[in-house]
Design a protein around this motif. Structure first.
Motif, PDB file in Angstrom:
ATOM      1  N   TYR B  93       0.828  -1.207   0.000  1.00 57.54           N
ATOM      2  CA  TYR B  93       0.000   0.000   0.000  1.00 57.54           C
ATOM      3  C   TYR B  93       0.861   1.256   0.000  1.00 57.54           C
ATOM      4  CZ  TYR B  93      -2.403  -3.975   1.863  1.00 57.54           C
ATOM      5  OH  TYR B  93      -2.834  -5.244   2.041  1.00 57.54           O
ATOM      6  N   ILE B 273       3.040  -2.464  -7.480  1.00 56.38           N
ATOM      7  CA  ILE B 273       2.586  -3.056  -6.221  1.00 56.38           C
ATOM      8  C   ILE B 273       2.915  -4.540  -6.168  1.00 56.38           C
ATOM      9  CG2 ILE B 273       0.596  -3.572  -4.778  1.00 56.38           C
ATOM     10  CD1 ILE B 273      -0.730  -1.222  -5.761  1.00 56.38           C
ATOM     11  N   ILE B 488      -3.894   2.940   6.591  1.00 52.68           N
ATOM     12  CA  ILE B 488      -4.341   2.144   5.453  1.00 52.68           C
ATOM     13  C   ILE B 488      -5.635   1.397   5.766  1.00 52.68           C
ATOM     14  CG2 ILE B 488      -3.723   0.232   3.932  1.00 52.68           C
ATOM     15  CD1 ILE B 488      -0.713   1.017   4.823  1.00 52.68           C
ATOM     16  N   GLU B 575      -8.945   4.965   0.006  1.00 49.08           N
ATOM     17  CA  GLU B 575      -9.502   4.005  -0.952  1.00 49.08           C
ATOM     18  C   GLU B 575      -8.486   3.710  -2.057  1.00 49.08           C
ATOM     19  OE1 GLU B 575     -12.939   2.910  -1.787  1.00 49.08           O
ATOM     20  OE2 GLU B 575     -13.337   3.137   0.358  1.00 49.08           O
ATOM     21  N   ARG B 578      -5.752   1.373  -1.334  1.00 52.02           N
ATOM     22  CA  ARG B 578      -6.115  -0.032  -1.164  1.00 52.02           C
ATOM     23  C   ARG B 578      -6.214  -0.791  -2.483  1.00 52.02           C
ATOM     24  NH1 ARG B 578     -10.927   0.185   3.317  1.00 52.02           N
ATOM     25  NH2 ARG B 578      -9.699   0.971   5.062  1.00 52.02           N
ATOM     26  N   TYR B 579      -6.610  -0.075  -3.558  1.00 53.72           N
ATOM     27  CA  TYR B 579      -6.791  -0.772  -4.833  1.00 53.72           C
ATOM     28  C   TYR B 579      -5.678  -0.406  -5.785  1.00 53.72           C
ATOM     29  CZ  TYR B 579     -11.187  -0.604  -2.431  1.00 53.72           C
ATOM     30  OH  TYR B 579     -12.124  -0.659  -1.452  1.00 53.72           O
ATOM     31  N   PRO B 580      -5.021  -1.395  -6.329  1.00 52.34           N
ATOM     32  CA  PRO B 580      -3.900  -1.109  -7.223  1.00 52.34           C
ATOM     33  C   PRO B 580      -4.341  -0.291  -8.449  1.00 52.34           C
ATOM     34  CG  PRO B 580      -3.967  -3.452  -6.702  1.00 52.34           C
ATOM     35  CD  PRO B 580      -5.226  -2.848  -6.145  1.00 52.34           C
TER      36      PRO B 580
END
Lengths: 87, 580
Positions: B93, B273, B488, B575, B578-580
């Motif tokens: 993250y 990531i 995170i 947010e 958290r999402y690649p």
């Protein structure tokens, strides 16, 4: 952000959190469990010349940690693909 | 060729490689200076992380530390297990976030200059404590192997670090760390393999450790237990009574490991990531090579040393002082081995004279009047090639390896300090309008400043320098780790919560440490003696960091829920991390 996108993101995150919890349960079991707190009950089991608790405290946990991190990376990278979140 | 020349050759050779890398890997932008352009291959980053992690203390002292037996397994577990936390809870993250430093994440995530500054203060306290040990470690390695004073050795090391860290920043540091890893791991594993072959006949020390003593059917650990027991020591594999404290100590080391800024920033340097995830795995592979070798090395080296002092069985007479081997005389000169003939029999009696029962029985029967040999734990690794009659090139390799371990960790720490100063203090707090070029200059000047301060402190070590484990790991566990993790995983945490959590967690931890080790580490100012019966709930000051972390979590969550929700913008940012 559309609703479907939001739902998919939520699903992705909870899948990640679930995977982290599984990983950390194994992490704690081998090191704090086998290697430390459960050791007196595992004295009868031997790995070569060492009792199981001793072996996990000085060798086995580390091997497990390595496997765990690669397992997590592999699962997460697959999850990224599944949710179309690759960079 | 003399041993001195061989050592010289190995050290000078390795320095030539580092200097060449320094010239090749010059940094041309702040992005290159702070995170090596974000283009480091995950396997390379894994190696660099391992070198960053394996310090002078790991190389020289860890084997001695864990040679006490099972009781010190905490170090092995703690210094490897933290990577699982790092790999699952932080690294990917923070890489996704894509900034340059740890306080940078804290400052942006909590949208607060105060939070950023508190993080900078914690980072500098942690890294400075840590770096002093590395500088003195490099000095010691020089002094032992190259017959220069340790101050001179320290200055030479500082000049070399200066070269590649100031020129190349993270880029130079990364690629020299890769080279340093290779040097240090060869230097550590080759003598271990040699020893394992001698003592157990197994090539891999990890196998020999659980195997039999060469030529017998007696397990090595069994023999080790028997020998130390004969001399009044606790069994090597003896269980620990205070498991509670062992548990907390291990947890503190693990959480602290995951919260050390100089390790975290290494994961900012990989392209993606998914690379950050793989890279954490590779880092632990390379670290595991070291930490699975250390326990067998510790056990075998201890047995080997005892065999040298008691050439026959432990029940037979010990070594005659006048007939001691050459290595013995050599290490006596350094003060790491000292002999005092208490019963005037001309022989060296080495046993545990703090064992009351043993003193009254065996010691009396054998006419022993106290332990006569004081062995510094570092001897186990430093004198290993000589005790084991290994060839001269192994000694040279170990000299280069010890210095590599010290330099690689020192440069990683110096980079963490200087980038926090130039990026977080100068660029993001004091002069936000400066150009990239000016920030780069600031970064280089901060690096020079950090090296000068570290060198000066290395030559004149303050009282807290010896408390790396307590102070650096306790602080990293109680301040940095919880704040990053909550940033995170808990959207609801706001700036007030983070600042309160970090400050109270860190203060609590430091005060508990000061209570037992002396306020500001001034000897004699401790509130309670540092012995188990005075520890609150049986918790030693070294183990308090994870309790500090718990307090950080509780305070941050309570304060956040009592105050306003973080802005929409911040929540969106969390947010996006958290999402690649």
């Amino acid at each position: 952000m559309t609703d479907s996108k939001e739902a998919s993101n939520k699903a992705y995150w909870s899948a990640n959190v679930r995977l982290i919890i599984i990983t950390l349960c194994i992490w704690a079991t081998v090191s704090y469990g086998f290697g430390m707190l459960l050791r007196p009950w595992l004295m009868g089991i031997h790995i070569g010349g060492a009792d199981m608790g001793f072996w996990f405290a000085q060798q086995g946990s580390i091997y497990t940690f390595v496997v765990l991190i690669f397992f997590y990376a592999w699962k997460m990278n697959r999850l990224d693909k599944k949710f179309g979140l690759e960079e | 060729m003399s041993q001195f020349m061989i050592n010289m050759l190995f050290v000078a050779g390795s320095f030539a490689i580092y200097t060449w890398i320094a010239i090749w890997a010059r940094a041309k932008s702040t992005r290159e200076f702070y995170i090596a352009g974000g283009e480091v291959h995950p396997v390379m980053n894994g190696m660099a992380t391992a070198a960053d992690w394996l310090s002078a203390a790991s190389f020289i002292s860890v084997a001695g530390l864990i040679s006490v037996g099972y009781v010190n397994s905490s170090f092995i577990l703690g210094w490897t297990g933290g990577y699982v936390l790092l790999a699952t809870l932080l690294a990917p993250y923070l890489r996704r976030f894509g900034k340059y430093t740890v306080p940078d994440f804290v400052g942006s995530r909590y949208d607060s200059k105060t939070a950023r500054l508190v993080a900078v203060v914690c980072l500098i306290m942690i890294s400075l404590t840590y770096v002093i040990g590395q500088m003195t470690g490099a000095g010691v390695a020089f002094a032992r192997f190259l017959e220069v004073s340790s101050t001179m050795g320290l200055i030479i090391s500082a000049v070399v670090v200066f070269f590649y860290a100031v020129l190349g920043g993270m880029k130079g540091v990364t690629y020299t760390q890769v080279a340093q890893y290779i040097v240090l791991i060869l230097a550590f594993t080759i003598p271990a393999i040699y020893l394992s072959l001698q003592m157990t006949g197994h090539f891999l020390p990890q196998v020999g450790f659980v195997g039999d003593v060469a030529g017998t059917s007696e397990p090595l650990l069994h023999k080790l237990n028997a020998v130390v027991r004969d001399l009044g020591f606790q069994d090597y594999t003896a269980d620990v009574e205070n498991k509670w404290n062992m548990f907390l100590f291990t947890l503190t080391l693990m959480v602290g490991t995951a919260g050390l800024p100089h390790v975290i920033i290494r994961f900012f340097t990989v392209p993606k990531i998914s690379d950050a995830r793989w890279s954490a795995g590779w880092a632990l592979v390379f670290i595991a090579l070291f930490y699975t070798t250390a326990p067998p090395l510790a056990g075998m080296a201890r047995l080997n040393l005892l065999d040298a002092i008691y050439p026959g069985e432990t029940s037979e007479d010990s070594l005659v002082y006048a007939e001691r081997p050459e290595w013995f005389e050599k290490w006596e000169l350094t003060g790491l081995l000292t002999f005092e003939d208490k019963n005037n029999d001309g022989r060296i009696q080495y046993y545990n004279d703090k064992n009351v029962e043993f003193n009254e029985t065996t010691a009396v029967e054998r006419g022993w009047a106290g332990n006569e040999l004081t062995i510094n734990n570092d001897i186990l690794v430093l004198a290993l090639p000589e005790i084991g009659n290994m060839p001269g090139w192994i000694v040279g390799l170990m000299a280069a390896g010890g210095i590599a371990a010290a330099l690689s960790t020192a440069s990683g720490l110096l980079l963490a300090i200087s980038s926090a100063v130039s990026h977080d203090l100068i660029k993001n707090t004091l002069f936000p309008s400066i150009s990239d070029k000016a920030e780069m200059l600031a970064a280089r000047i901060s690096m020079v400043g950090a090296i000068l301060i570290a060198t000066w402190l290395g030559i004149n070590p303050p009282g807290f320098a010896a408390q790396t484990v307590a102070l650096a790991f306790g602080m990293a566990a109680s301040s940095i780790f919880p704040t990053l993790m909550m940033g995170i995983f808990f959207k609801r945490i706001n700036a007030k919560g983070a600042v309160a959590g970090m400050s109270i967690g860190a203060l609590f931890t430091i005060c508990y440490i000061f209570m037992y080790l002396g306020w500001f580490f001034i000897p004699g100012t401790n509130t309670f003696p540092n012995t188990p019966e005075f520890w609150i709930m049986g918790i030693s000051p070294l183990s308090i960091g994870c309790i500090g972390a718990l307090i950080n979590f509780i305070v941050a969550i309570s304060v956040s829920y009592a105050t306003e929700e973080p802005s929409e913008e911040i929540q969106k940012m969390v947010e996006s991390v958290r999402y690649p």
